[in-house]
Enzyme design. Structure first.
Site, short mmCIF file in Angstrom:
data_model
loop_
_atom_site.label_atom_id
_atom_site.label_comp_id
_atom_site.label_asym_id
_atom_site.label_seq_id
_atom_site.Cartn_x
_atom_site.Cartn_y
_atom_site.Cartn_z
N GLU A 299 0.80 -1.37 0.01
CA GLU A 299 -0.13 -0.16 0.05
C GLU A 299 0.84 1.29 0.02
O GLU A 299 0.56 2.02 0.84
CB GLU A 299 -0.88 -0.08 1.34
CG GLU A 299 -1.75 -1.13 1.16
CD GLU A 299 -2.72 -1.37 2.61
OE1 GLU A 299 -2.45 -0.33 3.38
OE2 GLU A 299 -3.61 -2.15 2.51
N GLU B 146 -6.20 -10.82 -1.03
CA GLU B 146 -7.06 -10.29 0.35
C GLU B 146 -8.50 -10.31 -0.12
O GLU B 146 -9.34 -9.81 0.40
CB GLU B 146 -6.54 -9.28 1.09
CG GLU B 146 -5.25 -9.02 1.51
CD GLU B 146 -4.61 -7.88 2.00
OE1 GLU B 146 -5.53 -7.12 2.58
OE2 GLU B 146 -3.46 -7.71 2.09
N ASN C 28 2.12 -5.28 -3.00
CA ASN C 28 0.88 -5.61 -2.81
C ASN C 28 -0.13 -4.19 -2.71
O ASN C 28 0.45 -3.41 -1.68
CB ASN C 28 0.69 -6.43 -1.69
CG ASN C 28 -0.65 -7.03 -1.51
OD1 ASN C 28 -1.32 -7.72 -1.92
ND2 ASN C 28 -1.18 -7.01 0.10
N ASP D 277 -12.25 -10.15 -0.52
CA ASP D 277 -13.60 -10.47 0.23
C ASP D 277 -14.75 -9.48 -0.43
O ASP D 277 -14.15 -8.56 -1.35
CB ASP D 277 -13.73 -9.93 1.57
CG ASP D 277 -12.94 -8.78 1.93
OD1 ASP D 277 -12.78 -7.90 1.07
OD2 ASP D 277 -12.60 -8.39 3.41
N HIS E 297 -10.06 -6.08 -2.14
CA HIS E 297 -11.40 -5.95 -0.94
C HIS E 297 -12.38 -5.02 -1.83
O HIS E 297 -12.52 -4.00 -1.64
CB HIS E 297 -10.87 -4.84 0.31
CG HIS E 297 -9.82 -5.54 0.91
ND1 HIS E 297 -10.11 -6.93 1.65
CD2 HIS E 297 -8.68 -5.79 1.40
CE1 HIS E 297 -8.97 -7.40 2.38
NE2 HIS E 297 -7.97 -6.49 2.14
C1 XIL Z 1 -6.06 -6.24 8.60
C2 XIL Z 1 -6.45 -7.19 9.63
O1 XIL Z 1 -7.27 -8.03 8.98
C3 XIL Z 1 -6.79 -6.67 10.91
O2 XIL Z 1 -7.03 -7.71 11.92
C4 XIL Z 1 -5.67 -5.56 11.39
O3 XIL Z 1 -6.43 -5.06 12.65
C5 XIL Z 1 -5.48 -4.85 10.20
O4 XIL Z 1 -5.17 -5.09 9.23
N1 XIL Z 1 -4.77 -4.76 3.83
C6 XIL Z 1 -3.76 -5.54 4.25
C7 XIL Z 1 -3.94 -6.33 5.47
O5 XIL Z 1 -2.85 -5.46 3.72
O6 XIL Z 1 -2.74 -6.66 6.29
C8 XIL Z 1 -5.03 -5.56 6.24
O7 XIL Z 1 -5.31 -6.75 7.52
C9 XIL Z 1 -6.38 -5.57 5.62
C10 XIL Z 1 -6.10 -4.36 4.50
#
Ligand code: XIL
Length: 349
Positions: free
Chosen positions: A153, A257, A193, A259, A229
């Site tokens: 990020e 990731e 990522n 969802d 996401h």
């Molecule tokens: C999130 C976790 O799921 C949470 O438990 C934590 O509090 C914060 O991070 N992008 C990412 C992940 O790269 O590492 C993040 O994970 C979600 C967004």
């Protein structure tokens, strides 16, 4: 007579075998209908304490990512102390159950331990600190972790560099981080990522420019992680464009990731109705069907962020109790989306 006694059970066995084959062919696991690694992010406490969670982790996935326990804050709690205990637990679970382990994440602006935020020193000292972090973690997991999200990020939606400890103190920190990670484990597949590239052409372009720049300079980068996401009204043409542009880099692509949120506005009275659930299922199908079309050599895999709706970070982190983004429900049962997605992919096989 003797012959007959043998003959009947054999026939019965054959019928039973046939029946169980048909049943398993009718109700395959999602991992059985895809040809790439399929995973989820996991939490060691849940793996220990929750049997239903552990069962899904064992039976449904072929790849695992640590949700939090390899991030700076947890793995490097003090300047002179690393804590690999929880990360090691996840790796041990993965090894025991034959899963691939993906590493997340070496450099991020978030979940940074207080001592790093308070760190004082000139550029050389900052570089030495970050290099030591990256190389200690990567070396610890060398040969056990197949690929790493090296940098997570780094860009804002407008394509500019996100201000962070790293951007503020280490010029060219992205390239340096990849270089350091590569030195520590030359076999690791190294990813950049990020999230939310769909509908944000400037952010997407910044990532493509980064890849081109790193490649031009001979910096080892091997993959792009698209967090994905997304939500049930995400636009398919925009998602497709992100995938196409990412694939065009020639790098491996990890939907890292995944969802699909349904209640992004956090409506407290939200009801997860069939219509929304089925639109969500359709979008899951779209994502998978787009991904299976990319060259197999570029398919690093698809990873869901968490296992069931109950343990989704969207409920915890964003405090959205009425959120239902995943393929397993609160009781760790398969949702209709799981079955629809699996059946639709099975038909294509
Ligand atoms: C999130 C976790 O799921 C949470 O438990 C934590 O509090 C914060 O991070 N992008 C990412 C992940 O790269 O590492 C993040 O994970 C979600 C967004």
């Amino acid at each position: 007579m003797e012959n007959k006694i043998i003959y009947i059970p054999m026939k019965l066995i054959a019928v039973l075998l046939g029946l169980s084959y048909c049943l398993s062919a009718q109700n395959p696991h999602l991992k059985e209908v895809v040809k790439f690694p399929l995973g989820a992010s996991v939490n060691p406490r849940m793996l220990n304490e929750n049997e239903a969670y552990r069962k899904i982790a064992k039976e449904e996935w072929t790849s695992l990512t640590a949700e939090n326990h390899m991030k700076m804050m947890l793995i490097h709690p003090a300047a002179d102390r690393f804590d690999f205990s929880k990360g090691d637990e996840i790796v041990a679970f993965a090894e025991k159950n034959g899963k691939r382990m993906h590493g997340h994440t070496l450099v991020w602006h978030n979940q940074v331990p207080p001592w790093m935020k308070d760190f004082q020193g000139d550029q050389k000292a900052w570089e030495a600190m970050l290099k030591n972090h990256i190389q200690t973690v990567v070396s610890h997991y060398k040969g056990k972790i197949v690929g790493w999200d090296v940098v997570n990020e780094s860009f804002l939606d407008d394509g500019s560099m996100r201000p962070s400890l790293w951007a503020d103190h280490i010029p060219d920190y992205i390239a340096k981080s990849f270089q350091w990670a590569h030195e520590a484990d030359p076999n690791a597949i190294l990813f950049y990522n990020d999230y939310g590239q769909d509908g944000k052409p400037k952010k997407m372009q910044a990532i493509l420019d980064l890849v081109a720049d790193l490649k031009r300079r001979g910096i080892p980068i091997h993959g792009l992680g698209l967090q994905m996401h997304i939500n049930f009204v995400s636009k398919r043409n925009e998602l497709q464009e992100v995938l196409d542009k990412s694939v065009a880099t020639g790098l491996k692509i990890h939907l890292s990731e995944l969802d699909i949120a349904v209640n992004q506005k956090n409506n407290p009275n939200f009801v997860y109705e069939e219509k929304v659930a089925s639109e969500q299922a359709e979008l899951y199908k779209f994502v998978f069907q787009s991904y299976i079309k990319i060259p197999t050599t570029q398919q690093y895999g698809i990873t869901f962020w968490n296992i069931s709706d109950k343990d989704s970070w969207l409920r915890g982190y964003f405090k959205r109790p009425k959120e239902y983004p995943l393929l397993f429900d609160e009781n760790y049962s398969k949702k209709p989306a799981y079955t629809e997605l699996t059946n639709s992919l099975n038909k294509l096989n």
